[in-house]
Design a protein around this motif. Sequence first.
Motif, PDB file in Angstrom:
ATOM      1  N   GLY A   1       4.308   7.716  10.549  1.00 51.20           N
ATOM      2  CA  GLY A   1       3.097   8.060  11.278  1.00 51.20           C
ATOM      3  C   GLY A   1       3.359   9.103  12.340  1.00 51.20           C
ATOM      4  N   ASN A   2       2.343   9.919  12.615  1.00 50.18           N
ATOM      5  CA  ASN A   2       2.453  10.979  13.613  1.00 50.18           C
ATOM      6  C   ASN A   2       1.285  10.859  14.574  1.00 50.18           C
ATOM      7  OD1 ASN A   2       3.348  12.095  10.744  1.00 50.18           O
ATOM      8  ND2 ASN A   2       4.619  13.048  12.293  1.00 50.18           N
ATOM      9  N   GLY A   3       1.579  10.816  15.845  1.00 50.97           N
ATOM     10  CA  GLY A   3       0.533  10.818  16.867  1.00 50.97           C
ATOM     11  C   GLY A   3      -0.299   9.558  16.813  1.00 50.97           C
ATOM     12  N   GLU A   4      -1.633   9.730  16.730  1.00 46.97           N
ATOM     13  CA  GLU A   4      -2.555   8.595  16.816  1.00 46.97           C
ATOM     14  C   GLU A   4      -3.386   8.404  15.554  1.00 46.97           C
ATOM     15  OE1 GLU A   4      -2.622   6.494  19.344  1.00 46.97           O
ATOM     16  OE2 GLU A   4      -1.080   7.621  20.408  1.00 46.97           O
ATOM     17  N   VAL A   5      -3.187   9.274  14.553  1.00 43.22           N
ATOM     18  CA  VAL A   5      -4.062   9.221  13.378  1.00 43.22           C
ATOM     19  C   VAL A   5      -3.322   8.656  12.169  1.00 43.22           C
ATOM     20  CG1 VAL A   5      -5.494  11.152  14.152  1.00 43.22           C
ATOM     21  CG2 VAL A   5      -3.476  11.608  12.736  1.00 43.22           C
TER      22      VAL A   5
ATOM     23  N   VAL B   1       0.845  -1.191   0.000  1.00 41.97           N
ATOM     24  CA  VAL B   1       0.000   0.000   0.000  1.00 41.97           C
ATOM     25  C   VAL B   1       0.884   1.245   0.000  1.00 41.97           C
ATOM     26  CG1 VAL B   1      -1.872   1.211   1.170  1.00 41.97           C
ATOM     27  CG2 VAL B   1      -1.723  -1.290   1.329  1.00 41.97           C
ATOM     28  N   LEU B   2       0.797   2.026  -1.055  1.00 37.86           N
ATOM     29  CA  LEU B   2       1.545   3.281  -1.141  1.00 37.86           C
ATOM     30  C   LEU B   2       0.658   4.370  -0.539  1.00 37.86           C
ATOM     31  CD1 LEU B   2       2.624   2.979  -4.911  1.00 37.86           C
ATOM     32  CD2 LEU B   2       3.610   1.820  -2.908  1.00 37.86           C
ATOM     33  N   ILE B   3       1.183   5.072   0.451  1.00 36.78           N
ATOM     34  CA  ILE B   3       0.375   6.088   1.127  1.00 36.78           C
ATOM     35  C   ILE B   3       1.013   7.450   0.942  1.00 36.78           C
ATOM     36  CG2 ILE B   3      -0.581   6.830   3.339  1.00 36.78           C
ATOM     37  CD1 ILE B   3      -0.684   3.960   4.255  1.00 36.78           C
ATOM     38  N   GLY B   4       0.230   8.407   0.454  1.00 40.92           N
ATOM     39  CA  GLY B   4       0.722   9.765   0.235  1.00 40.92           C
ATOM     40  C   GLY B   4       0.941  10.483   1.550  1.00 40.92           C
ATOM     41  N   GLY B   5       1.563  11.645   1.457  1.00 38.99           N
ATOM     42  CA  GLY B   5       1.757  12.474   2.635  1.00 38.99           C
ATOM     43  C   GLY B   5       3.200  12.631   3.011  1.00 38.99           C
ATOM     44  N   PHE B   6       3.484  13.800   3.552  1.00 39.12           N
ATOM     45  CA  PHE B   6       4.803  14.134   4.079  1.00 39.12           C
ATOM     46  C   PHE B   6       4.515  14.687   5.463  1.00 39.12           C
ATOM     47  CE2 PHE B   6       8.146  17.261   4.845  1.00 39.12           C
ATOM     48  CZ  PHE B   6       9.284  16.563   4.517  1.00 39.12           C
ATOM     49  N   GLY B   7       4.821  13.906   6.511  1.00 43.75           N
ATOM     50  CA  GLY B   7       4.284  14.256   7.818  1.00 43.75           C
ATOM     51  C   GLY B   7       2.766  14.214   7.701  1.00 43.75           C
ATOM     52  N   GLY B   8       2.107  15.213   8.246  1.00 40.36           N
ATOM     53  CA  GLY B   8       0.643  15.237   8.181  1.00 40.36           C
ATOM     54  C   GLY B   8       0.097  15.800   6.882  1.00 40.36           C
ATOM     55  N   ALA B   9       0.911  16.549   6.126  1.00 39.27           N
ATOM     56  CA  ALA B   9       0.419  17.188   4.901  1.00 39.27           C
ATOM     57  C   ALA B   9       0.202  16.144   3.815  1.00 39.27           C
ATOM     58  CB  ALA B   9       1.399  18.254   4.427  1.00 39.27           C
ATOM     59  N   GLY B  10      -1.028  16.003   3.362  1.00 40.20           N
ATOM     60  CA  GLY B  10      -1.329  15.040   2.305  1.00 40.20           C
ATOM     61  C   GLY B  10      -1.575  13.629   2.813  1.00 40.20           C
ATOM     62  N   MET B  11      -1.586  13.456   4.126  1.00 42.62           N
ATOM     63  CA  MET B  11      -1.865  12.122   4.678  1.00 42.62           C
ATOM     64  C   MET B  11      -3.371  11.824   4.547  1.00 42.62           C
ATOM     65  SD  MET B  11      -0.654   9.429   6.373  1.00 42.62           S
ATOM     66  CE  MET B  11       0.883   9.871   7.183  1.00 42.62           C
ATOM     67  N   PRO B  12      -3.733  10.745   3.841  1.00 43.89           N
ATOM     68  CA  PRO B  12      -5.154  10.459   3.628  1.00 43.89           C
ATOM     69  C   PRO B  12      -5.774   9.747   4.837  1.00 43.89           C
ATOM     70  CG  PRO B  12      -3.825   8.849   2.480  1.00 43.89           C
ATOM     71  CD  PRO B  12      -2.859   9.782   3.159  1.00 43.89           C
ATOM     72  N   ASN B  13      -5.988  10.482   5.898  1.00 39.26           N
ATOM     73  CA  ASN B  13      -6.413   9.872   7.169  1.00 39.26           C
ATOM     74  C   ASN B  13      -7.717   9.091   7.049  1.00 39.26           C
ATOM     75  OD1 ASN B  13      -4.246  10.724   8.742  1.00 39.26           O
ATOM     76  ND2 ASN B  13      -5.153  12.737   9.061  1.00 39.26           N
ATOM     77  N   GLU B  14      -8.678   9.623   6.288  1.00 42.24           N
ATOM     78  CA  GLU B  14      -9.985   8.951   6.181  1.00 42.24           C
ATOM     79  C   GLU B  14      -9.849   7.606   5.468  1.00 42.24           C
ATOM     80  OE1 GLU B  14      -9.397  12.131   5.724  1.00 42.24           O
ATOM     81  OE2 GLU B  14     -10.868  13.267   6.893  1.00 42.24           O
ATOM     82  N   LEU B  15      -9.024   7.569   4.405  1.00 36.53           N
ATOM     83  CA  LEU B  15      -8.818   6.295   3.709  1.00 36.53           C
ATOM     84  C   LEU B  15      -8.105   5.289   4.615  1.00 36.53           C
ATOM     85  CD1 LEU B  15      -7.816   7.357   0.069  1.00 36.53           C
ATOM     86  CD2 LEU B  15      -9.906   6.163   0.776  1.00 36.53           C
ATOM     87  N   ILE B  16      -7.151   5.771   5.400  1.00 36.99           N
ATOM     88  CA  ILE B  16      -6.435   4.848   6.295  1.00 36.99           C
ATOM     89  C   ILE B  16      -7.392   4.309   7.359  1.00 36.99           C
ATOM     90  CG2 ILE B  16      -4.532   4.582   7.924  1.00 36.99           C
ATOM     91  CD1 ILE B  16      -3.059   6.751   6.286  1.00 36.99           C
ATOM     92  N   ASP B  17      -8.254   5.176   7.903  1.00 34.65           N
ATOM     93  CA  ASP B  17      -9.274   4.697   8.846  1.00 34.65           C
ATOM     94  C   ASP B  17     -10.132   3.624   8.173  1.00 34.65           C
ATOM     95  OD1 ASP B  17      -8.374   6.373  10.807  1.00 34.65           O
ATOM     96  OD2 ASP B  17      -9.928   7.900  10.522  1.00 34.65           O
ATOM     97  N   GLY B  18     -10.441   3.858   6.898  1.00 35.62           N
ATOM     98  CA  GLY B  18     -11.227   2.877   6.145  1.00 35.62           C
ATOM     99  C   GLY B  18     -10.487   1.561   5.969  1.00 35.62           C
ATOM    100  N   LEU B  19      -9.177   1.639   5.787  1.00 36.27           N
ATOM    101  CA  LEU B  19      -8.364   0.436   5.623  1.00 36.27           C
ATOM    102  C   LEU B  19      -8.303  -0.342   6.943  1.00 36.27           C
ATOM    103  CD1 LEU B  19      -6.575  -1.128   3.590  1.00 36.27           C
ATOM    104  CD2 LEU B  19      -4.641   0.239   4.377  1.00 36.27           C
TER     105      LEU B  19
END
Lengths: 229, 225
Positions: free
Chosen positions: A56-60, A22-40
Amino acid sequence: MINKIVNSIAESLADVKDGSTVLIGGFGGAGMPNELIDGLIAQGARELTVVNNNAGNGEVGLAALLREGRVRKLICSFPRQADAHHFESLYRAGKVELELVPQGNLAERMRAAGAGIGAFFCPTAYGTDLAKGKETREINGKHYVLEYPIHGDVALIKAEKGDRWGNLVYHKAARNFGPVIAAAAKCAVAQVYETVDLGNLDPENIVTPGIFVQRVVKVAREQALKEAA
Amino acid sequence: MSAIPEVKPAKSYKPRSRDVIAARVAADIPEGAYVNLGIGLPVMVGNHLPPGKEIFLHSENGILGMGPAPTKGEEDWDLINAGKQPVTLLTGGSYFHHADSFSMMRGGHLDICVLGAFQVSVTGDLANWHTGAPDAIPAVGGAMDLAVGAKKVYVMMEHLTKTGESKLVKACTYPLTGVGVVSRVYTDLATIDITPEGLAAVDIVEGLSIEELSRLTGLPVRAPK
């Protein structure tokens, strides 16, 4: 009629298999697809190989996916961060494998995957521990290291707007890995804040053409993300 | 004949502050240069760029024409720098994806990058990504890409470690970031070029002799021209 817009995150990720890359976008929190990851996380796929710049950063987002024990291996350039504690404890416990990759190689290896390149020679890391055991070559007096592409089964992308053909535009520096991973994965899923009618995106300004995108799903705009200082 | 030696003060010179080093680096950046400032100490160079000159700051996450930090309350967390702190975009600036950003870095398009370092060798080897401690979580980011890709790699660092050892060394003992990549080092004691003939001082902090600088460095340093 072609319509890549799906109705829910659950639908957009229904067929992700255990063991997927799974390739996940984002650099730190910018561009991190949090909703899709929650879905995964909700979807349940396990033993994943995840590719992201950070750990990953924090809890999200990615931190939550790691916390839930879904990640077997992380391919990453900069996993060391004050708030990457879930990765750190899993790594120290030997529960997640790490492949450390210079950031430019991370981007270029995925770009190569999307562009059909079999391998490439690159000067980064020559003579360092990160090139140990890799094939090298001298070309016109300069030293290079052989690098192979990183292909994804799925890409999870955060974009700003998308249309039913999968064309995407992004917001500022949240673009980062989005266009690269879209092309590198068999199935690129983009979460967007706005779905627009065809023709609404200026063709001169489309950043990721729809050929690289298989699914688009609309998410609600979250409250301004609080960032750990 | 006097048997009483002259008592010298512990130091005849005052080391440059981090701000003074940053200003010294900034003075070497010409108008029109495309520049990447590494995370940590080098970020301070941005505070000393002369306002009259147009200099293009690049941020590895996909920004050219990066501006200063926004005023409080104006932060946009989609607009951050390599250290993941909020920044702004200058008029005329642009955004691009990561592969383009690293093409700028690795393809020789950046004129200057300024990096911090644990050690720099007399042949320009750079060690700045890993202390080699076995329990450390390794993290490299874009350091190795900048080291090989920028036309000039400047290093900004303290001259000595806390225990008084020179960070300019014959050969790096820390894991390497790049081989033979550094062109100039700015420290609290001197500005030093890495040349095929060895270390050559460009300037030295007032009150420090070239002999004493060489002694502290543990390597011969040529006097400024």
